[in-house]
Design an enzyme around this catalytic site. Structure first.
Site, PDB file in Angstrom:
ATOM      1  N   CYS A 291      83.307  79.380  28.747  1.00  0.00           N
ATOM      2  CA  CYS A 291      82.474  80.540  28.964  1.00  0.00           C
ATOM      3  C   CYS A 291      82.484  81.622  28.006  1.00  0.00           C
ATOM      4  O   CYS A 291      82.814  82.543  28.115  1.00  0.00           O
ATOM      5  CB  CYS A 291      82.702  81.079  30.305  1.00  0.00           C
TER       6      CYS A 291
ATOM      7  N   GLY B 114      80.382  85.877  22.745  1.00  0.00           N
ATOM      8  CA  GLY B 114      81.099  85.321  21.557  1.00  0.00           C
ATOM      9  C   GLY B 114      82.262  86.299  21.353  1.00  0.00           C
ATOM     10  O   GLY B 114      82.859  86.045  20.139  1.00  0.00           O
ATOM     11  N   GLY B 115      82.543  87.599  21.748  1.00  0.00           N
ATOM     12  CA  GLY B 115      83.371  88.451  21.258  1.00  0.00           C
ATOM     13  C   GLY B 115      84.785  87.880  21.222  1.00  0.00           C
ATOM     14  O   GLY B 115      85.691  88.018  20.007  1.00  0.00           O
ATOM     15  N   LYS B 116      85.275  87.009  22.279  1.00  0.00           N
ATOM     16  CA  LYS B 116      86.559  86.558  22.281  1.00  0.00           C
ATOM     17  C   LYS B 116      86.588  85.118  21.160  1.00  0.00           C
ATOM     18  O   LYS B 116      87.551  84.989  20.637  1.00  0.00           O
ATOM     19  CB  LYS B 116      86.986  86.081  23.562  1.00  0.00           C
TER      20      LYS B 116
ATOM     21  N   ASP C 166      78.245  72.388  30.841  1.00  0.00           N
ATOM     22  CA  ASP C 166      78.870  72.890  31.838  1.00  0.00           C
ATOM     23  C   ASP C 166      80.491  72.755  31.591  1.00  0.00           C
ATOM     24  O   ASP C 166      80.837  71.648  31.588  1.00  0.00           O
ATOM     25  CB  ASP C 166      78.249  72.442  33.265  1.00  0.00           C
TER      26      ASP C 166
ATOM     27  N   ASP D  72      87.085  82.779  30.378  1.00  0.00           N
ATOM     28  CA  ASP D  72      86.500  84.310  30.601  1.00  0.00           C
ATOM     29  C   ASP D  72      85.401  83.850  31.651  1.00  0.00           C
ATOM     30  O   ASP D  72      84.379  83.727  31.351  1.00  0.00           O
ATOM     31  CB  ASP D  72      86.096  84.848  29.472  1.00  0.00           C
TER      32      ASP D  72
ATOM     33  N   CYS E 153      85.693  90.283  33.988  1.00  0.00           N
ATOM     34  CA  CYS E 153      85.244  92.019  33.856  1.00  0.00           C
ATOM     35  C   CYS E 153      84.678  92.363  35.199  1.00  0.00           C
ATOM     36  O   CYS E 153      83.822  92.761  35.244  1.00  0.00           O
ATOM     37  CB  CYS E 153      84.415  92.100  32.733  1.00  0.00           C
TER      38      CYS E 153
HETATM   39  C1  LIG Z   1      81.717  87.057  31.207  1.00  0.00           C
HETATM   40  S1  LIG Z   1      80.441  86.048  30.200  1.00  0.00           S
HETATM   41  C2  LIG Z   1      81.622  85.217  28.888  1.00  0.00           C
HETATM   42  C3  LIG Z   1      81.718  86.552  27.823  1.00  0.00           C
HETATM   43  C4  LIG Z   1      82.239  85.815  26.583  1.00  0.00           C
HETATM   44  N1  LIG Z   1      83.513  84.889  26.929  1.00  0.00           N
HETATM   45  C5  LIG Z   1      82.556  86.834  25.518  1.00  0.00           C
HETATM   46  O1  LIG Z   1      83.890  87.528  25.394  1.00  0.00           O
HETATM   47  O2  LIG Z   1      81.654  87.429  24.704  1.00  0.00           O
HETATM   48  C6  LIG Z   1      80.535  84.530  31.157  1.00  0.00           C
HETATM   49  C7  LIG Z   1      79.645  83.385  30.290  1.00  0.00           C
HETATM   50  O3  LIG Z   1      79.890  82.083  31.167  1.00  0.00           O
HETATM   51  C8  LIG Z   1      78.669  81.320  31.279  1.00  0.00           C
HETATM   52  N2  LIG Z   1      78.778  80.267  32.299  1.00  0.00           N
HETATM   53  C9  LIG Z   1      78.590  80.481  33.506  1.00  0.00           C
HETATM   54  N3  LIG Z   1      78.871  79.297  33.998  1.00  0.00           N
HETATM   55  C10 LIG Z   1      79.547  78.372  33.289  1.00  0.00           C
HETATM   56  C11 LIG Z   1      79.644  77.140  33.403  1.00  0.00           C
HETATM   57  N4  LIG Z   1      79.952  76.521  34.693  1.00  0.00           N
HETATM   58  N5  LIG Z   1      80.016  76.642  32.163  1.00  0.00           N
HETATM   59  C12 LIG Z   1      79.932  77.061  31.167  1.00  0.00           C
HETATM   60  N6  LIG Z   1      79.614  78.357  31.103  1.00  0.00           N
HETATM   61  C13 LIG Z   1      79.181  78.980  32.151  1.00  0.00           C
HETATM   62  C14 LIG Z   1      77.755  82.150  31.033  1.00  0.00           C
HETATM   63  O4  LIG Z   1      76.499  81.547  30.209  1.00  0.00           O
HETATM   64  C15 LIG Z   1      78.177  83.237  30.234  1.00  0.00           C
HETATM   65  O5  LIG Z   1      77.761  83.389  29.047  1.00  0.00           O
END
Ligand SMILES: C[S@@+](CC[C@H](N)C(=O)[O-])C[C@H]1O[C@@H](n2cnc3c(N)ncnc32)[C@H](O)[C@@H]1O
Length: 420
Positions: free
Chosen positions: A235, A239-241, A282, A298, A351
């Protein structure tokens, strides 16, 4: 603090507020004002955010002067002018004139309301005691669990932190030059106050840092990535992490379900001259080709920890869908654990201000996987009171009150037993 508006910016702010009433977030509406000069787009966005941050206070002041509830568009004009005068220090004569002319532009109903708007705002301009009014109240679906977990005083402190808004935090690349004027924070982030044009800061073009709230930078520090380790960032977008992991030299696979959001990861990596493998999938269906050393998860969540920066969120959500989210978070944890080698570590982060998405998820994961252990954080700048009984790290917007707060976050580092 936003500067009092220009007419273009005020019109733009009203359009954004209308969009929020129609269910669109301020970020969804990023392109809505592209006909305006960039400076007015930025001012409009700031004005709209300030109105949302102070809406209860503006309504409290206005309610003493308005006899009948105005139509929603006129109510927004009144709120905008009230916030401009009482919060942003706008001069009454200019703000009131602008509000009257904006009202006149709202069709027949607006034309009929100009006298009322003028009279009400002249009284609002004389208001004493704005600063003493209670801050914007959290919606009940969020306030309930916050009060139940941390008490009424904590809820008030969180509300005050939301109203104050957020400074701009940067995560520097290891070894990058300091950013002039930025305050180094005890956890390693850099903090800038006041409105800042990010792309004009030194080091932007060189990719010496990226924008990331100080709290959001901690899950990777908790994971403690090492050069050469194979790490999955599950997730990952925007992309910060991923950037943090790549910057220490880890071999990163960033997985996100959204190809559009993954493009932002690619852009961020390019600007910062860092590399990672990007996979649009996914997470629940994904398995790595080669064994991993560690995982960062995350998880998607209510994002209620980010209200300082997204003051529209309480107006757009009603708490429905939380059961779906917590169910997904549990499935993501269980799937991620199947990808870890014996002895491997996983950081789970959200978050969110809701314990159901944080503390309770970890307690439930430990109940489902009794041999899993939680490793308590030992990070620089972390205060002992932030560590939860489960061994997770709970961060709240009212922490660091003198420094300008932080996003709400929960994170925990889990370890799979070495023998299975
Ligand atoms: C909280 S954000 C992530 C922030 C990111 N880690 C960062 O630090 O920039 C959650 C992300 O989870 C992704 N997401 C949601 N459900 C998902 C899944 N089943 N599989 C993969 N990615 C998923 C969303 O598209 C979103 O980009």
């Amino acid at each position: 603090m936003a500067k009092p508006g220009t007419d273009q910016a005020r019109k733009g702010a009203l359009r954004l507020l209308q969009g929020v009433r129609d269910g669109l977030s301020l970020s969804d509406q990023a392109g809505a004002l592209k006909a305006l000069p960039a400076v007015d787009q930025a001012r409009a966005a700031r004005l709209a955010a300030e109105v949302l941050r102070h809406r209860d206070r503006a309504d409290a002041v206005l309610s003493t002067h308005v006899n009948r509830k105005p139509a929603p568009q006129i109510a927004d004009v009144l709120r905008l002018a009230t916030v401009e005068m009482l919060e942003l220090g706008g001069a009454a004569y200019g703000v009131v004139d602008a509000a009257v002319s904006l009202t006149r532009g709202l069709g027949r109903r607006g034309q009929a309301a100009t006298g009322m708007v003028n009279a009400v705002l002249r009284k609002v301009a004389q208001h004493q005691g704005w600063a003493e009014l209670p801050p914007q109240r959290l919606p009940d679906w969020l306030r309930g669990p916050v009060v139940a977990t941390w008490g009424e005083d904590a809820a008030l402190a969180i509300e005050a932190a939301h109203q104050a808004g957020a400074p701009l935090d940067l995560t520097p690349k290891p070894g990058a030059a300091q950013v002039e004027g930025a305050e180094p924070l005890p956890t390693g982030s850099l903090r800038l106050r006041g409105p800042v044009q990010v792309s004009a800061l030194p080091g932007f073009a060189e990719g010496d840092w990226w924008v990331q709230d100080a709290a959001a930078a901690l899950p990777v520090r908790l994971l403690d990535p090492q050069p050469g380790e194979r790490i999955a960032d599950l997730c990952a977008a925007p992309g910060g992490k991923t950037l943090q992991l790549a910057a220490v030299g880890a071999r990163v696979t960033a997985v996100d379900v959204s190809p559009t959001r993954l493009k932002r990861v690619a852009e961020n990596l390019r600007r910062c001259r860092l590399a990672a493998d990007l996979v649009a999938a996914d997470v629940l269906d994904w398995r790595p080709d080669t064994p991993l050393d560690a995982i960062l998860l995350d998880a998607p969540c209510s994002a209620t920890g980010t209200i300082r920066r997204h003051p529209d969120l309480p107006f757009l959500r009603d708490g429905s869908g939380l059961a779906d989210l917590t169910g997904l978070q549990a499935r993501l944890i269980d799937h991620a654990l199947t990808l870890l080698p014996p002895g491997g570590r996983l950081v789970y982060a959200v978050c969110s201000l809701l314990p159901d998405e944080g503390e309770a998820q970890i307690a439930a994961a430990l109940a489902r996987h009794p041999r899993l252990t939680v490793e308590a954080p030992g990070l620089p700048g972390i205060e002992p009171g932030w560590i939860t009984p489960e061994g997770g790290l709970r961060l709240r917007p009212d922490y660091w009150p003198d420094r300008g707060g932080m996003d709400g976050f929960f994170m925990a580092r889990l370890r799979r037993p070495a023998d299975g």
